[in-house]
Design a protein around this motif. Structure first.
Motif, PDB file in Angstrom:
ATOM      1  N   ALA A  19      49.162  20.905  -4.442  1.00 39.05           N
ATOM      2  CA  ALA A  19      48.711  22.470  -4.159  1.00 39.05           C
ATOM      3  C   ALA A  19      47.190  22.600  -4.259  1.00 39.05           C
ATOM      4  CB  ALA A  19      49.470  23.347  -4.911  1.00 39.05           C
ATOM      5  N   ALA A  20      46.433  22.038  -5.575  1.00 40.73           N
ATOM      6  CA  ALA A  20      45.215  21.937  -5.848  1.00 40.73           C
ATOM      7  C   ALA A  20      44.310  21.254  -4.720  1.00 40.73           C
ATOM      8  CB  ALA A  20      45.084  21.371  -7.305  1.00 40.73           C
ATOM      9  N   ALA A  21      44.764  20.245  -4.009  1.00 40.65           N
ATOM     10  CA  ALA A  21      44.371  19.503  -3.194  1.00 40.65           C
ATOM     11  C   ALA A  21      44.374  20.202  -1.935  1.00 40.65           C
ATOM     12  CB  ALA A  21      44.831  17.828  -3.018  1.00 40.65           C
ATOM     13  N   GLY A  22      45.418  20.814  -1.507  1.00 42.60           N
ATOM     14  CA  GLY A  22      45.556  21.523  -0.248  1.00 42.60           C
ATOM     15  C   GLY A  22      44.762  22.897  -0.235  1.00 42.60           C
ATOM     16  N   ALA A  23      44.536  23.404  -1.480  1.00 43.58           N
ATOM     17  CA  ALA A  23      43.576  24.768  -1.516  1.00 43.58           C
ATOM     18  C   ALA A  23      42.049  24.208  -1.175  1.00 43.58           C
ATOM     19  CB  ALA A  23      43.839  25.507  -3.063  1.00 43.58           C
ATOM     20  N   THR A  24      41.882  23.238  -1.985  1.00 44.88           N
ATOM     21  CA  THR A  24      40.346  22.531  -1.903  1.00 44.88           C
ATOM     22  C   THR A  24      40.091  22.362  -0.091  1.00 44.88           C
ATOM     23  OG1 THR A  24      40.507  21.769  -3.958  1.00 44.88           O
ATOM     24  CG2 THR A  24      38.714  20.818  -2.651  1.00 44.88           C
ATOM     25  N   THR A  25      41.021  21.657   0.319  1.00 47.73           N
ATOM     26  CA  THR A  25      40.993  21.485   1.752  1.00 47.73           C
ATOM     27  C   THR A  25      40.994  22.732   2.679  1.00 47.73           C
ATOM     28  OG1 THR A  25      42.081  19.284   1.353  1.00 47.73           O
ATOM     29  CG2 THR A  25      41.834  19.998   3.691  1.00 47.73           C
ATOM     30  N   PHE A  26      41.875  23.584   2.276  1.00 48.23           N
ATOM     31  CA  PHE A  26      41.820  24.801   3.058  1.00 48.23           C
ATOM     32  C   PHE A  26      40.487  25.415   2.933  1.00 48.23           C
ATOM     33  CE2 PHE A  26      42.362  29.218   3.473  1.00 48.23           C
ATOM     34  CZ  PHE A  26      43.108  29.313   4.577  1.00 48.23           C
ATOM     35  N   LEU A  27      40.210  25.687   1.758  1.00 46.64           N
ATOM     36  CA  LEU A  27      38.744  26.469   1.721  1.00 46.64           C
ATOM     37  C   LEU A  27      37.632  25.388   2.161  1.00 46.64           C
ATOM     38  CD1 LEU A  27      38.950  27.533  -2.097  1.00 46.64           C
ATOM     39  CD2 LEU A  27      39.054  28.860  -0.023  1.00 46.64           C
ATOM     40  N   ALA A  28      37.480  24.117   2.363  1.00 49.05           N
ATOM     41  CA  ALA A  28      36.505  23.420   2.963  1.00 49.05           C
ATOM     42  C   ALA A  28      36.417  23.576   4.533  1.00 49.05           C
ATOM     43  CB  ALA A  28      36.735  21.771   2.559  1.00 49.05           C
ATOM     44  N   LEU A  29      37.693  23.675   5.130  1.00 50.93           N
ATOM     45  CA  LEU A  29      37.821  23.994   6.527  1.00 50.93           C
ATOM     46  C   LEU A  29      37.908  25.506   6.677  1.00 50.93           C
ATOM     47  CD1 LEU A  29      40.706  21.550   7.239  1.00 50.93           C
ATOM     48  CD2 LEU A  29      38.227  21.531   7.477  1.00 50.93           C
ATOM     49  N   THR A  30      37.889  26.313   5.978  1.00 48.89           N
ATOM     50  CA  THR A  30      37.506  27.701   6.327  1.00 48.89           C
ATOM     51  C   THR A  30      36.244  28.442   5.683  1.00 48.89           C
ATOM     52  OG1 THR A  30      38.888  28.451   4.290  1.00 48.89           O
ATOM     53  CG2 THR A  30      39.905  28.350   6.244  1.00 48.89           C
ATOM     54  N   ASP A  31      35.356  27.328   5.261  1.00 49.23           N
ATOM     55  CA  ASP A  31      34.029  27.823   4.817  1.00 49.23           C
ATOM     56  C   ASP A  31      33.085  28.038   5.894  1.00 49.23           C
ATOM     57  OD1 ASP A  31      31.517  28.014   3.939  1.00 49.23           O
ATOM     58  OD2 ASP A  31      31.775  26.077   2.667  1.00 49.23           O
ATOM     59  N   ILE A  32      32.822  29.396   6.039  1.00 46.32           N
ATOM     60  CA  ILE A  32      31.923  29.959   7.103  1.00 46.32           C
ATOM     61  C   ILE A  32      30.597  29.212   7.333  1.00 46.32           C
ATOM     62  CG2 ILE A  32      30.859  31.899   6.035  1.00 46.32           C
ATOM     63  CD1 ILE A  32      32.768  32.061   9.272  1.00 46.32           C
ATOM     64  N   SER A  33      29.942  28.819   6.358  1.00 48.07           N
ATOM     65  CA  SER A  33      28.665  28.118   6.375  1.00 48.07           C
ATOM     66  C   SER A  33      28.965  26.446   6.700  1.00 48.07           C
ATOM     67  CB  SER A  33      28.156  28.158   5.216  1.00 48.07           C
ATOM     68  OG  SER A  33      28.826  27.455   4.027  1.00 48.07           O
ATOM     69  N   SER A  34      30.188  26.164   6.961  1.00 47.29           N
ATOM     70  CA  SER A  34      30.445  24.961   7.293  1.00 47.29           C
ATOM     71  C   SER A  34      30.488  24.856   8.750  1.00 47.29           C
ATOM     72  CB  SER A  34      31.674  24.342   6.637  1.00 47.29           C
ATOM     73  OG  SER A  34      32.007  22.952   7.093  1.00 47.29           O
ATOM     74  N   GLU A  35      30.044  23.162   9.265  1.00 44.68           N
ATOM     75  CA  GLU A  35      30.413  23.056  10.622  1.00 44.68           C
ATOM     76  C   GLU A  35      31.855  22.447  10.880  1.00 44.68           C
ATOM     77  OE1 GLU A  35      28.196  23.187  12.973  1.00 44.68           O
ATOM     78  OE2 GLU A  35      26.871  24.195  11.452  1.00 44.68           O
ATOM     79  N   THR A  36      32.850  22.662   9.991  1.00 45.15           N
ATOM     80  CA  THR A  36      34.100  22.311  10.133  1.00 45.15           C
ATOM     81  C   THR A  36      35.049  23.341  10.050  1.00 45.15           C
ATOM     82  OG1 THR A  36      34.468  21.884   7.580  1.00 45.15           O
ATOM     83  CG2 THR A  36      33.703  19.777   9.041  1.00 45.15           C
ATOM     84  N   LEU A  37      34.598  24.403  10.374  1.00 45.26           N
ATOM     85  CA  LEU A  37      35.434  25.750  10.305  1.00 45.26           C
ATOM     86  C   LEU A  37      36.464  25.684  11.297  1.00 45.26           C
ATOM     87  CD1 LEU A  37      35.977  28.659   9.209  1.00 45.26           C
ATOM     88  CD2 LEU A  37      34.255  29.366  11.345  1.00 45.26           C
ATOM     89  N   LEU A  38      37.754  25.925  11.015  1.00 42.40           N
ATOM     90  CA  LEU A  38      38.676  25.857  11.795  1.00 42.40           C
ATOM     91  C   LEU A  38      38.667  26.923  12.619  1.00 42.40           C
ATOM     92  CD1 LEU A  38      42.033  24.946   9.520  1.00 42.40           C
ATOM     93  CD2 LEU A  38      40.872  23.800  11.147  1.00 42.40           C
TER      94      LEU A  38
END
Length: 163
Positions: A19-38
């Protein structure tokens, strides 16, 4: 959408590590400042895939799980607030998701911060927060009216001051 579905599954796992790894990954992919935004569905695009899964629902579930996960709560609040401030997402993309995330969770720590914003909140963010708050209050209106109508009034048998 398959990737998002898998990550949300991790976020909702009974295993705290997953769950912690999933939350961290979700946040990485929903970070508006990132190029990896889903990508979020736009109003012109269908919101569900061939299996009938709504991507908006997956985002809501992912945000709620990230907010519940103690190791990611602060980052989730910060990033969800950033969604409200960014012009990268349209009102139609962000407001329904944030409303659904907060609906029923307004008493959760950090919800007020998302709704109020911070001194650095953009004009767009303030306008979205006002619209969001108005929507959430309007939804609560009928429930609040029903609750106050059934509550004992002053001087009634339920009033402890007259007992």
């Amino acid at each position: 959408m398959l990737v998002l579905s898998e990550i949300v599954g991790w976020c909702e796992s009974a295993s705290s590590t997953t769950a912690a790894a999933g939350a961290t990954t979700f946040l990485a992919l929903t970070d508006i400042s990132s190029e990896t935004l889903l990508p979020l569905p736009t109003p012109q695009e269908p919101a569900e895939d061939e299996d009938g899964v709504h991507s908006g629902d997956l985002f809501v579930r992912g945000w709620r799980a990230a907010l519940r996960e103690t190791s990611s709560t602060t980052a989730a609040h910060t990033q969800l607030a950033a969604w409200l401030d960014t012009p990268k997402l349209s009102d139609e993309q962000v407001l329904p998701v944030v409303a659904a995330v907060l609906r029923g969770n307004l008493s959760q720590a950090g919800a007020a911060e998302i709704l109020v914003g911070s001194p650095g909140t953009s004009a767009l963010g303030r306008a979205r927060r006002k619209e969001l708050l108005d929507q959430l209050l309007a939804e609560q209106g009928p429930a609040l009216s029903a609750a106050s109508a059934s509550a004992p009034g002053p001087g009634s048998a339920g009033d402890l001051a007259t007992a």
